[in-house]
Design an enzyme around this catalytic site. Structure first.
Site, PDB file in Angstrom:
ATOM      1  CB  SER A  63      -1.092   0.010   1.256  1.00  0.00           C
ATOM      2  OG  SER A  63      -1.810  -1.258   1.141  1.00  0.00           O
TER       3      SER A  63
HETATM    4  N1  SAM Z   1      -0.624  -4.746   4.177  1.00  0.00           N
HETATM    5  C1  SAM Z   1       0.189  -5.382   2.950  1.00  0.00           C
HETATM    6  C2  SAM Z   1       1.594  -4.655   2.925  1.00  0.00           C
HETATM    7  O1  SAM Z   1       1.841  -3.762   3.893  1.00  0.00           O
HETATM    8  O2  SAM Z   1       2.166  -4.885   2.056  1.00  0.00           O
HETATM    9  C3  SAM Z   1      -0.769  -4.488   1.732  1.00  0.00           C
HETATM   10  C4  SAM Z   1      -1.526  -5.656   1.532  1.00  0.00           C
HETATM   11  S1  SAM Z   1      -2.415  -5.686  -0.176  1.00  0.00           S
HETATM   12  C5  SAM Z   1      -2.949  -4.254  -0.562  1.00  0.00           C
HETATM   13  C6  SAM Z   1      -3.844  -6.754   0.437  1.00  0.00           C
HETATM   14  C7  SAM Z   1      -3.350  -8.192   0.664  1.00  0.00           C
HETATM   15  O3  SAM Z   1      -4.476  -8.809   1.108  1.00  0.00           O
HETATM   16  C8  SAM Z   1      -3.003  -8.970  -0.440  1.00  0.00           C
HETATM   17  O4  SAM Z   1      -1.704  -9.551  -0.437  1.00  0.00           O
HETATM   18  C9  SAM Z   1      -4.103 -10.044  -0.704  1.00  0.00           C
HETATM   19  O5  SAM Z   1      -3.427 -11.435  -1.007  1.00  0.00           O
HETATM   20  C10 SAM Z   1      -4.505 -10.115   0.999  1.00  0.00           C
HETATM   21  N2  SAM Z   1      -5.696 -10.873   0.999  1.00  0.00           N
HETATM   22  C11 SAM Z   1      -6.844 -10.556   0.287  1.00  0.00           C
HETATM   23  N3  SAM Z   1      -8.222 -11.444   0.895  1.00  0.00           N
HETATM   24  C12 SAM Z   1      -7.387 -11.979   2.104  1.00  0.00           C
HETATM   25  C13 SAM Z   1      -8.058 -12.623   2.952  1.00  0.00           C
HETATM   26  N4  SAM Z   1      -9.361 -13.038   2.896  1.00  0.00           N
HETATM   27  N5  SAM Z   1      -7.351 -13.243   3.983  1.00  0.00           N
HETATM   28  C14 SAM Z   1      -5.935 -12.645   3.832  1.00  0.00           C
HETATM   29  N6  SAM Z   1      -5.551 -12.101   3.049  1.00  0.00           N
HETATM   30  C15 SAM Z   1      -6.178 -11.538   2.009  1.00  0.00           C
END
Ligand code: SAM
Length: 218
Positions: A63
């Site tokens: 992000s």
């Molecule tokens: N917090 C992260 C960082 O600092 O890099 C950014 C995350 S990215 C915007 C969103 C993440 O949420 C992705 O890696 C995606 O695979 C994960 N995601 C989506 N649905 C999810 C779920 N139900 N459980 C766990 N992770 C999930």
């Protein structure tokens, strides 16, 4: 890129975050320490301190720093707080929380991202309590509940019930809610056993939260 380049760039990012309105000094301090260049690969390292989201594996993103700072500020993290993060991604948000002294529980649904982020977090925080889990975060992590704060870093169609239940009284749940392209950031405060105050804040755009209490997808 030299170490000096990254140190200067990191200080520049803290300056940008301050100018954009981040006022929690503990949040700013953590941004001044955590090396974002370790959470992106190849050519993106030199862009690590621009205030932009960058691509990571599996078509996901690390992000934008302002968004990470804003969500962290809304969590009102104190040292020794227990924080649950849904969507580990690169591991950067988890690292910021750990740097602030929180015990971090973080869940990622992509196995490749789970293993990569777990290894970098172990390397950067060998003595800190960061627990990584591979799986669907929409059902939370009940073993360690209740949490002082929960942060969801992907866009949800609605607020997952499990996460509301796993929040401490007085705790904050920060979650983008909307459609698969754009959402509104919500700050939800648990007031007592059965009442929650819901504060809808700014427009944001996150990758979709996929899971049992999220969007369906692969
Ligand atoms: N917090 C992260 C960082 O600092 O890099 C950014 C995350 S990215 C915007 C969103 C993440 O949420 C992705 O890696 C995606 O695979 C994960 N995601 C989506 N649905 C999810 C779920 N139900 N459980 C766990 N992770 C999930």
């Amino acid at each position: 890129m030299s170490r000096h380049f990254f140190t200067e760039a990191r200080a520049g990012l803290v300056h940008i975050l301050r100018e954009r309105g981040i006022i929690d000094e503990a949040v700013l301090q953590a941004f001044g320490v955590v090396p974002r260049e370790h959470f992106v690969s190849g050519p993106f390292k030199q862009r690590a301190y621009e205030d932009i989201a960058l691509p990571i594996d599996k078509h996901q993103t690390i992000s934008q720093p302002f968004t990470v700072a804003r969500m962290t500020e809304l969590l009102e993290v104190k040292p020794n707080h227990t924080i649950l993060e849904i969507g580990t991604g690169s591991g950067y948000q988890a690292a910021i929380l750990a740097e602030m002294g929180a015990s971090v529980y973080t869940i990622e649904r992509h196995f490749e991202l789970y293993t990569a982020s777990r290894s970098i977090l172990k390397e950067l925080f060998p003595a800190t309590a960061i627990q990584c889990r591979f799986g669907d975060g929409t059902i939370g992590w009940s073993e360690y509940a209740p949490y002082d704060g929960i942060v969801v870093t992907a866009g949800a169609p609605e607020i997952p019930d499990a996460l509301l239940k796993q929040l401490k009284i007085g705790g904050h749940l920060i979650i983008p809610v909307g459609n698969e392209k754009s959402q509104i950031m919500h700050c939800i405060v648990r007031e007592d056993e059965s009442n929650y105050a819901d504060y809808p804040l700014e427009d944001v755009s996150f990758v979709p939260l996929i899971g049992k209490q999220g969007w369906s997808g692969s």
